[in-house]
Design an enzyme around this catalytic site. Structure first.
Site, PDB file in Angstrom:
ATOM      1  N   PHE A  88       0.851  -1.182   0.000  1.00 39.65           N
ATOM      2  CA  PHE A  88       0.000   0.000   0.000  1.00 39.65           C
ATOM      3  C   PHE A  88       0.894   1.241   0.000  1.00 39.65           C
ATOM      4  O   PHE A  88       1.842   1.312   0.794  1.00 39.65           O
ATOM      5  CB  PHE A  88      -0.883  -0.031   1.247  1.00 39.65           C
ATOM      6  CG  PHE A  88      -1.956   1.014   1.265  1.00 39.65           C
ATOM      7  CD1 PHE A  88      -3.112   0.852   0.516  1.00 39.65           C
ATOM      8  CD2 PHE A  88      -1.822   2.149   2.033  1.00 39.65           C
ATOM      9  CE1 PHE A  88      -4.115   1.808   0.543  1.00 39.65           C
ATOM     10  CE2 PHE A  88      -2.819   3.116   2.059  1.00 39.65           C
ATOM     11  CZ  PHE A  88      -3.963   2.949   1.312  1.00 39.65           C
ATOM     12  N   ASP A 142       2.594  -5.881   7.921  1.00 39.46           N
ATOM     13  CA  ASP A 142       1.377  -5.068   7.949  1.00 39.46           C
ATOM     14  C   ASP A 142       0.181  -6.007   7.779  1.00 39.46           C
ATOM     15  O   ASP A 142       0.094  -6.735   6.770  1.00 39.46           O
ATOM     16  CB  ASP A 142       1.427  -4.016   6.837  1.00 39.46           C
ATOM     17  CG  ASP A 142       0.284  -3.012   6.966  1.00 39.46           C
ATOM     18  OD1 ASP A 142      -0.809  -3.421   7.412  1.00 39.46           O
ATOM     19  OD2 ASP A 142       0.493  -1.836   6.614  1.00 39.46           O
ATOM     20  N   TYR A 185     -10.394  -0.476  11.275  1.00 42.59           N
ATOM     21  CA  TYR A 185     -11.657  -0.037  10.642  1.00 42.59           C
ATOM     22  C   TYR A 185     -12.020  -0.899   9.447  1.00 42.59           C
ATOM     23  O   TYR A 185     -13.072  -0.716   8.864  1.00 42.59           O
ATOM     24  CB  TYR A 185     -11.580   1.438  10.219  1.00 42.59           C
ATOM     25  CG  TYR A 185     -10.343   1.804   9.426  1.00 42.59           C
ATOM     26  CD1 TYR A 185     -10.254   1.497   8.078  1.00 42.59           C
ATOM     27  CD2 TYR A 185      -9.260   2.417  10.043  1.00 42.59           C
ATOM     28  CE1 TYR A 185      -9.114   1.799   7.357  1.00 42.59           C
ATOM     29  CE2 TYR A 185      -8.115   2.728   9.334  1.00 42.59           C
ATOM     30  CZ  TYR A 185      -8.046   2.417   7.995  1.00 42.59           C
ATOM     31  OH  TYR A 185      -6.912   2.710   7.291  1.00 42.59           O
ATOM     32  N   LYS A 186     -11.135  -1.835   9.051  1.00 45.13           N
ATOM     33  CA  LYS A 186     -11.458  -2.714   7.921  1.00 45.13           C
ATOM     34  C   LYS A 186     -12.223  -3.930   8.462  1.00 45.13           C
ATOM     35  O   LYS A 186     -13.339  -3.789   8.897  1.00 45.13           O
ATOM     36  CB  LYS A 186     -10.172  -3.070   7.170  1.00 45.13           C
ATOM     37  CG  LYS A 186      -9.576  -1.825   6.473  1.00 45.13           C
ATOM     38  CD  LYS A 186      -8.219  -2.049   5.840  1.00 45.13           C
ATOM     39  CE  LYS A 186      -7.742  -0.764   5.156  1.00 45.13           C
ATOM     40  NZ  LYS A 186      -6.298  -0.722   4.942  1.00 45.13           N
ATOM     41  N   ARG A 200     -12.867  -4.434  -6.753  1.00 45.88           N
ATOM     42  CA  ARG A 200     -12.443  -5.194  -5.577  1.00 45.88           C
ATOM     43  C   ARG A 200     -13.645  -5.508  -4.688  1.00 45.88           C
ATOM     44  O   ARG A 200     -14.475  -4.639  -4.422  1.00 45.88           O
ATOM     45  CB  ARG A 200     -11.426  -4.331  -4.816  1.00 45.88           C
ATOM     46  CG  ARG A 200     -10.700  -5.023  -3.723  1.00 45.88           C
ATOM     47  CD  ARG A 200      -9.639  -4.108  -3.164  1.00 45.88           C
ATOM     48  NE  ARG A 200     -10.227  -3.019  -2.384  1.00 45.88           N
ATOM     49  CZ  ARG A 200      -9.591  -2.373  -1.410  1.00 45.88           C
ATOM     50  NH1 ARG A 200      -8.343  -2.687  -1.122  1.00 45.88           N
ATOM     51  NH2 ARG A 200     -10.184  -1.409  -0.752  1.00 45.88           N
TER      52      ARG A 200
END
Ligand code: PLP
Length: 397
Positions: free
Chosen positions: A113, A184, A209-210, A356
């Protein structure tokens, strides 16, 4: 067996919506709104400053850290919550690189990312021009590990394709060459079983938050292995990571173990939402979750490939090589995702051409997957995406 109908009942999902974006922002856990309201009125409202002691606010970063630690195979007392993931990447990387003082190269991959890479660049700008961020293709990471590398900075599951690295194997190879690992877990925590202790990972970071459903802007977490916890320097040496913050010493002495990775005042209201969100995981077996995530994603791939010839699978075909998301390539993917959203099927788009979809057994059923496939098939067959409105890019994609 985990009862996924019970976990589904714990979430608020708008009527008629099929939410395939829990990999970006998890939905609202029903109990979170009440918990936040209570924190606001009964805690902040009635206790004010005394809430730090009376309501256990000061212990929340460590307490929530342990609740997350159970889901990622961390030893108790070695995870703490705070700040945002980008900041925790910087902190872990800075601490890791100090553990290999004679080496200068941070190794990452081109599937990482961008924020992780940007934070590495920022750290390098402080460390000096002799340091280097080396990027290789994801499948070349293992071969690129050598005595030259100080630290690997690897996101276990690729945010675009869902491709999953082998954490245990890469960590073992890294250690054989004296390399420190930073993992990560942004697309791993709450998505699949993770065994940090078993893999002997050195540092790990992730967001809440995912897949963990802590809400927009929910704080991040950091793990430091017990091997390093008392000698890793936190770099972001804030007062709440000090050994005795309320002594107000003029000099910094790091706190014991993971406590030193705290920085400043914790966001209590946001942590209250996260605390409530973590209740949904209490009776979840991560192996059951993984099995059901594979059922859902395999069903989606089979359905899309049977009905949407214009979409090309961009994720690994072998489910063992994937996280809990599936991506397809389509040149007009942005417009197709906008058309899906207009039909209440929520996925997201990642440039340049990735559609996605996240699969989250906590609140998604096989019927949801079938309904999403039917709508996507209709959008593709009838070119419902082909309008100026759906092609108009918004600020957040
Ligand atoms: C989502 C994500 C981030 C986001 O970082 P924030 O600081 O929380 O905005 C960073 N890294 C990875 C790998 C991610 O998937």
């Amino acid at each position: 067996m985990t009862d996924f109908s019970a976990t589904r009942a714990a979430f608020h999902l708008p009527e008629g919506m099929i939410y395939l974006d829990g990999n970006s922002l998890g939905p609202l856990p029903r109990s979170a709104a009440a918990r936040v309201a209570q924190t606001m009125t009964a805690e902040w409202g009635d206790h004010l400053i005394t809430g730090w002691n009376a309501c256990g606010w000061m212990d929340m970063p460590a307490r929530l850290g342990d609740r997350i630690g159970r889901l990622i195979g961390a030893e108790p007392g070695h995870v703490v919550v705070g700040d945002t993931l980008s900041i925790k990447v910087f902190q872990a990387l800075a601490a890791a690189i100090k553990l290999t003082p004679d080496r200068r190269v941070i190794l990452s991959d081109t599937g990482n990312f961008p924020s992780d890479l940007y934070m590495a660049e920022g750290l390098i700008s402080l460390l000096g021009p002799e340091y280097e961020l080396r990027l290789v293709a994801p499948e070349e990471v293992a071969d690129a590990i050598s005595e030259e590398i100080a630290v690997t900075l690897i996101t276990e599951v690729d945010y675009r394709t869902g491709r999953k690295h082998d954490m245990a194997a890469l960590t073992q190879k890294a250690h054989a060459h004296g390399v420190v690992t930073v993992w990560d877990l942004a697309h791993s925590a709450g998505a699949l079983p993770v065994d940090l202790a078993g893999a002997k990972a050195d540092f790990a970071v992730g967001c809440t938050y995912k897949y963990l459903n802590g809400g927009p802007g929910a704080p991040a977490f950091i793990y430091v292995s017990p091997r390093h916890a008392d000698n890793a320097l936190p770099a972001l040496s804030g007062w709440l990571g000090h050994d005795s913050p309320f002594a107000f010493d003029l000099g910094y002495t790091p706190g014991a173990g993971i406590a030193r990775m705290r920085v400043g005042t914790p966001p209590i209201v946001q942590m209250a939402a996260l605390d409530a969100a973590l209740d949904a995981w209490d009776d979840v077996d991560m192996n059951d979750l993984r099995a059901q995530s594979i059922v859902l994603s395999e069903r989606f791939i089979a359905g899309v490939e049977a009905t949407c010839p214009d979409l090309t699978l961009a994720s690994p075909r072998d489910p063992v090589q994937r996280g809990s998301q599936v991506s397809f390539q389509f040149a007009e993917g942005y417009a197709a995702i906008q058309a899906l959203i207009a039909h209440k099927v929520i996925g997201d788009f990642r440039a340049p051409d990735i559609m996605r979809f996240g699969f989250t057994p906590l609140y998604l059923s096989e019927d949801d997957v079938d309904a999403a496939v039917d709508i996507l098939a209709r959008i593709m067959r009838d070119r419902l995406w082909d309008t100026p409105d759906f092609k108009q890019r918004k600020a957040v994609t």
